[in-house]
Design a protein around this motif. Structure first.
Motif, PDB file in Angstrom:
ATOM      1  N   GLN A  55      11.206  -7.961 -19.460  1.00 23.92           N
ATOM      2  CA  GLN A  55      11.005  -9.401 -19.518  1.00 23.92           C
ATOM      3  C   GLN A  55      10.566  -9.989 -18.179  1.00 23.92           C
ATOM      4  O   GLN A  55      10.477 -11.209 -18.045  1.00 23.92           O
ATOM      5  N   ASP A  56      10.348  -9.134 -17.182  1.00 24.18           N
ATOM      6  CA  ASP A  56       9.988  -9.616 -15.844  1.00 24.18           C
ATOM      7  C   ASP A  56      11.054 -10.553 -15.277  1.00 24.18           C
ATOM      8  O   ASP A  56      10.743 -11.530 -14.597  1.00 24.18           O
ATOM      9  N   TRP A  57      12.323 -10.248 -15.560  1.00 23.51           N
ATOM     10  CA  TRP A  57      13.387 -11.080 -14.988  1.00 23.51           C
ATOM     11  C   TRP A  57      13.318 -11.068 -13.468  1.00 23.51           C
ATOM     12  O   TRP A  57      13.007 -10.043 -12.844  1.00 23.51           O
ATOM     13  N   THR A  58      13.640 -12.189 -12.889  1.00 26.71           N
ATOM     14  CA  THR A  58      13.801 -12.247 -11.443  1.00 26.71           C
ATOM     15  C   THR A  58      15.129 -11.592 -11.067  1.00 26.71           C
ATOM     16  O   THR A  58      15.999 -11.384 -11.933  1.00 26.71           O
ATOM     17  N   PRO A  59      15.342 -11.257  -9.789  1.00 26.75           N
ATOM     18  CA  PRO A  59      16.650 -10.729  -9.377  1.00 26.75           C
ATOM     19  C   PRO A  59      17.798 -11.649  -9.750  1.00 26.75           C
ATOM     20  O   PRO A  59      18.894 -11.188 -10.107  1.00 26.75           O
ATOM     21  N   LEU A  60      17.578 -12.964  -9.684  1.00 27.81           N
ATOM     22  CA  LEU A  60      18.631 -13.911 -10.041  1.00 27.81           C
ATOM     23  C   LEU A  60      18.952 -13.840 -11.525  1.00 27.81           C
ATOM     24  O   LEU A  60      20.132 -13.835 -11.921  1.00 27.81           O
ATOM     25  N   GLN A  61      17.945 -13.774 -12.372  1.00 29.16           N
ATOM     26  CA  GLN A  61      18.199 -13.646 -13.810  1.00 29.16           C
ATOM     27  C   GLN A  61      18.959 -12.362 -14.127  1.00 29.16           C
ATOM     28  O   GLN A  61      19.876 -12.358 -14.955  1.00 29.16           O
ATOM     29  N   ARG A  62      18.582 -11.284 -13.463  1.00 27.36           N
ATOM     30  CA  ARG A  62      19.273 -10.016 -13.694  1.00 27.36           C
ATOM     31  C   ARG A  62      20.738 -10.141 -13.303  1.00 27.36           C
ATOM     32  O   ARG A  62      21.631  -9.667 -14.019  1.00 27.36           O
ATOM     33  N   ALA A  63      21.013 -10.769 -12.167  1.00 28.29           N
ATOM     34  CA  ALA A  63      22.402 -10.934 -11.726  1.00 28.29           C
ATOM     35  C   ALA A  63      23.193 -11.796 -12.704  1.00 28.29           C
ATOM     36  O   ALA A  63      24.354 -11.509 -13.008  1.00 28.29           O
ATOM     37  N   ILE A  64      22.570 -12.853 -13.197  1.00 31.09           N
ATOM     38  CA  ILE A  64      23.241 -13.723 -14.170  1.00 31.09           C
ATOM     39  C   ILE A  64      23.559 -12.948 -15.440  1.00 31.09           C
ATOM     40  O   ILE A  64      24.656 -13.053 -15.995  1.00 31.09           O
ATOM     41  N   PHE A  65      22.599 -12.154 -15.910  1.00 34.05           N
ATOM     42  CA  PHE A  65      22.834 -11.339 -17.107  1.00 34.05           C
ATOM     43  C   PHE A  65      24.014 -10.398 -16.895  1.00 34.05           C
ATOM     44  O   PHE A  65      24.915 -10.305 -17.742  1.00 34.05           O
ATOM     45  N   ASP A  66      24.033  -9.693 -15.771  1.00 36.95           N
ATOM     46  CA  ASP A  66      25.128  -8.767 -15.489  1.00 36.95           C
ATOM     47  C   ASP A  66      26.467  -9.497 -15.418  1.00 36.95           C
ATOM     48  O   ASP A  66      27.481  -9.030 -15.948  1.00 36.95           O
ATOM     49  N   ASP A  67      26.484 -10.657 -14.755  1.00 32.33           N
ATOM     50  CA  ASP A  67      27.727 -11.411 -14.592  1.00 32.33           C
ATOM     51  C   ASP A  67      28.260 -11.911 -15.929  1.00 32.33           C
ATOM     52  O   ASP A  67      29.447 -11.747 -16.236  1.00 32.33           O
ATOM     53  N   ASN A  98      19.375   1.967  -3.757  1.00 30.31           N
ATOM     54  CA  ASN A  98      19.399   0.532  -3.507  1.00 30.31           C
ATOM     55  C   ASN A  98      19.776  -0.228  -4.767  1.00 30.31           C
ATOM     56  O   ASN A  98      20.539  -1.194  -4.724  1.00 30.31           O
ATOM     57  N   ASN A  99      19.244   0.209  -5.925  1.00 30.30           N
ATOM     58  CA  ASN A  99      19.630  -0.406  -7.191  1.00 30.30           C
ATOM     59  C   ASN A  99      21.100  -0.166  -7.490  1.00 30.30           C
ATOM     60  O   ASN A  99      21.818  -1.060  -7.937  1.00 30.30           O
ATOM     61  N   GLU A 100      21.575   1.056  -7.241  1.00 31.36           N
ATOM     62  CA  GLU A 100      22.962   1.400  -7.548  1.00 31.36           C
ATOM     63  C   GLU A 100      23.932   0.580  -6.699  1.00 31.36           C
ATOM     64  O   GLU A 100      24.934   0.073  -7.189  1.00 31.36           O
ATOM     65  N   ARG A 101      23.644   0.438  -5.409  1.00 28.18           N
ATOM     66  CA  ARG A 101      24.568  -0.270  -4.536  1.00 28.18           C
ATOM     67  C   ARG A 101      24.574  -1.768  -4.796  1.00 28.18           C
ATOM     68  O   ARG A 101      25.587  -2.431  -4.621  1.00 28.18           O
ATOM     69  N   LEU A 102      23.437  -2.306  -5.205  1.00 31.25           N
ATOM     70  CA  LEU A 102      23.411  -3.713  -5.572  1.00 31.25           C
ATOM     71  C   LEU A 102      24.314  -3.960  -6.774  1.00 31.25           C
ATOM     72  O   LEU A 102      25.063  -4.946  -6.818  1.00 31.25           O
ATOM     73  N   LEU A 103      24.280  -3.064  -7.759  1.00 30.20           N
ATOM     74  CA  LEU A 103      25.147  -3.204  -8.921  1.00 30.20           C
ATOM     75  C   LEU A 103      26.613  -3.108  -8.536  1.00 30.20           C
ATOM     76  O   LEU A 103      27.490  -3.584  -9.251  1.00 30.20           O
ATOM     77  N   GLY A 104      26.909  -2.506  -7.366  1.00 29.50           N
ATOM     78  CA  GLY A 104      28.288  -2.340  -6.919  1.00 29.50           C
ATOM     79  C   GLY A 104      28.984  -3.637  -6.586  1.00 29.50           C
ATOM     80  O   GLY A 104      30.213  -3.658  -6.439  1.00 29.50           O
ATOM     81  N   ALA A 105      28.249  -4.756  -6.466  1.00 32.07           N
ATOM     82  CA  ALA A 105      28.890  -6.043  -6.184  1.00 32.07           C
ATOM     83  C   ALA A 105      29.811  -6.448  -7.338  1.00 32.07           C
ATOM     84  O   ALA A 105      30.923  -6.930  -7.115  1.00 32.07           O
ATOM     85  N   GLU A 106      29.354  -6.304  -8.566  1.00 41.65           N
ATOM     86  CA  GLU A 106      30.145  -6.535  -9.778  1.00 41.65           C
ATOM     87  C   GLU A 106      30.921  -7.846  -9.745  1.00 41.65           C
ATOM     88  O   GLU A 106      32.126  -7.892  -9.987  1.00 41.65           O
ATOM     89  N   VAL A 107      30.217  -8.939  -9.482  1.00 45.42           N
ATOM     90  CA  VAL A 107      30.857 -10.255  -9.432  1.00 45.42           C
ATOM     91  C   VAL A 107      31.472 -10.613 -10.777  1.00 45.42           C
ATOM     92  O   VAL A 107      32.603 -11.128 -10.857  1.00 45.42           O
ATOM     93  N   GLY A 108      30.746 -10.350 -11.862  1.00 48.10           N
ATOM     94  CA  GLY A 108      31.254 -10.688 -13.187  1.00 48.10           C
ATOM     95  C   GLY A 108      32.530  -9.949 -13.522  1.00 48.10           C
ATOM     96  O   GLY A 108      33.479 -10.530 -14.065  1.00 48.10           O
ATOM     97  N   LYS A 109      32.580  -8.662 -13.197  1.00 50.75           N
ATOM     98  CA  LYS A 109      33.786  -7.878 -13.471  1.00 50.75           C
ATOM     99  C   LYS A 109      34.954  -8.388 -12.649  1.00 50.75           C
ATOM    100  O   LYS A 109      36.074  -8.525 -13.160  1.00 50.75           O
ATOM    101  N   SER A 110      34.729  -8.697 -11.373  1.00 46.33           N
ATOM    102  CA  SER A 110      35.810  -9.217 -10.539  1.00 46.33           C
ATOM    103  C   SER A 110      36.321 -10.546 -11.078  1.00 46.33           C
ATOM    104  O   SER A 110      37.522 -10.815 -11.058  1.00 46.33           O
ATOM    105  N   THR A 111      35.413 -11.380 -11.559  1.00 41.22           N
ATOM    106  CA  THR A 111      35.813 -12.667 -12.136  1.00 41.22           C
ATOM    107  C   THR A 111      36.709 -12.458 -13.347  1.00 41.22           C
ATOM    108  O   THR A 111      37.756 -13.111 -13.496  1.00 41.22           O
ATOM    109  N   ARG A 112      36.311 -11.532 -14.220  1.00 44.55           N
ATOM    110  CA  ARG A 112      37.119 -11.248 -15.419  1.00 44.55           C
ATOM    111  C   ARG A 112      38.473 -10.667 -15.055  1.00 44.55           C
ATOM    112  O   ARG A 112      39.509 -11.065 -15.596  1.00 44.55           O
TER     113      ARG A 112
END
Length: 395
Positions: free
Chosen positions: A64-76, A239-253
């Motif tokens: 879908q050509d998501w931006t990095p921000l859209q991808r982060a929102i989806f993950d969260d 670089n992709n793997e470590r970015l996913l390591g932030a896991e903001v959504g999981k920490s919030t839950r």
């Protein structure tokens, strides 16, 4: 992040999860219970039908050509909703490497199965003696006509027991720097000579494996890019793997779950949420989550402006993994007030026998034990600190 379009996208993802995430899968995730491969596949096919399973891919390859921000929102938002881990080995790792560096034949052969989850992938990086020090890998791939003969061992291979394919780092040369002799190879897990043996981890679960490769013949056409350039492709993937390591959504839950657990546990006649010590501990974790969100937002703003991932991924990996450990550690400390018993039977969906202690305790303890690895996988945090020190301090 008050852009109306971005807020609308966040609301769309949240609403989609509310309507389409199967309740039985959500309940297992929130309870920390075992998920079958079919659970992951069912959810990922729902995302595939929506067109979101590879939303961050270019449209040319089905994304879908998501931006990095859209991808982060989806993950969260999917994580907050209690969706299963979006198994990244095909979608986030192998797929982007193949469409960025692979041949036209590889793109045509492998990308459709990754998008549809009809092909399950695993990651063949770590070896005994070569974990965070990946340049030390010993698995050999020797050219024999139009095939490579691969021999060696991979370890800590997540979900290899379910995998159809492995993307692996293999050594094709010993000349020059160790990094120069590494290649990126796609290996069919059903090939003769591939043996998968389970590793039962500290949480008493089977999600890790050893993979033995004994004279496994792999077509040369399964080499991604150029022989000896695998280190470049590996860094791109990490670089992709470590970015996913932030896991903001999981920490919030998890932080929400901790707050609820504190409200349910009483000591001295009052809930832990009324205890100054526990309120301070919860507040400190909340502050760390806000700091992580702020760093993520800075990174995403830079990425939206066209910046490529840099030191931020190391900082995010450190902050995110240590925050999750802090939250799950607080969970276990709270549970211990009423007695800490790890009833692994309670991890099986449908188990009806009485639980000892607080409801949901088995899943919370399992989460704590499993997340001891967050500071190790994806490049140990000690290594990430060395990267930052070398870049910032010149050490």
């Amino acid at each position: 992040m008050r852009d109306p379009a971005i807020q609308a996208f966040r609301a769309d993802v949240k609403q989609f999860c509310e309507k389409n995430l199967p309740r039985d899968i959500r309940d297992k995730v929130l309870a920390g219970q075992h998920l079958a491969k079919s659970d992951y596949v069912r959810w990922q096919k729902i995302l595939f039908d929506k067109g979101w399973i590879v939303g961050h891919w270019p449209r040319a390859y089905g994304g879908q050509d998501w931006t990095p921000l859209q991808r982060a929102i989806f993950d969260d938002e999917t994580s907050k909703a209690g969706a299963p881990w979006l198994t990244p080995f095909g979608v986030c790792y192998a797929g982007p490497v193949i469409y960025t560096f692979g041949s036209a034949q590889q793109k045509e052969r492998y990308l459709p199965g990754i998008r549809s989850t009809d092909t399950w992938w695993c990651q063949g990086y770590s070896e005994p003696g070569a974990g965070s020090d990946l340049a030390n890998i010993k698995t050999r791939a020797v050219r024999d006509g139009d095939q490579y003969v691969v021999s060696g061992q991979k370890t800590w291979t997540t979900m290899a027991q379910w995998a159809d394919m492995m993307f692996a780092l293999v050594r094709t040369s010993n000349d020059g720097k160790p990094q120069n002799g590494i290649s990126f190879l796609l290996i069919d897990m059903n090939s003769p000579g591939v043996t998968v043996r389970p590793i039962i981890s500290i949480d008493k679960c089977h999600h890790l494996n050893e993979v033995f490769l004994d004279d496994v013949r792999v077509p040369v056409e399964n080499l991604v890019g150029v022989e000896g350039r695998g280190w470049t492709y590996a860094k791109f993937l990490l670089n992709n793997e470590r970015l996913l390591g932030a896991e903001v959504g999981k920490s919030t839950r998890l932080l929400h779950q901790l707050r609820q657990t504190m409200a349910d546990i009483r000591e001295g006649g009052r809930p832990l949420t009324d205890d100054p010590h526990w309120r301070r501990r919860l507040g400190e974790l909340r502050a760390r989550l806000l700091a992580l969100e702020a760093v993520c937002n800075e990174y995403l703003a830079a990425a939206e402006a066209g910046s490529t991932p840099g030191l931020e991924v190391s900082a995010l990996k450190i902050m995110g993994s240590e925050l999750i450990q802090g939250i799950t550690g607080a969970m276990v400390d709270a549970l211990a007030i009423k007695g800490l018993v790890y009833q692994t039977e309670g991890l099986e969906p449908g188990w009806q026998a009485p639980l000892v202690g607080v409801p949901g305790a088995p899943g919370m303890i399992r989460e704590h034990l499993h997340d001891r690895a967050t500071t190790i996988y994806g490049g140990a945090n000690e290594i990430q600190r060395n990267i930052l020190a070398k870049a910032v301090l010149g050490l």
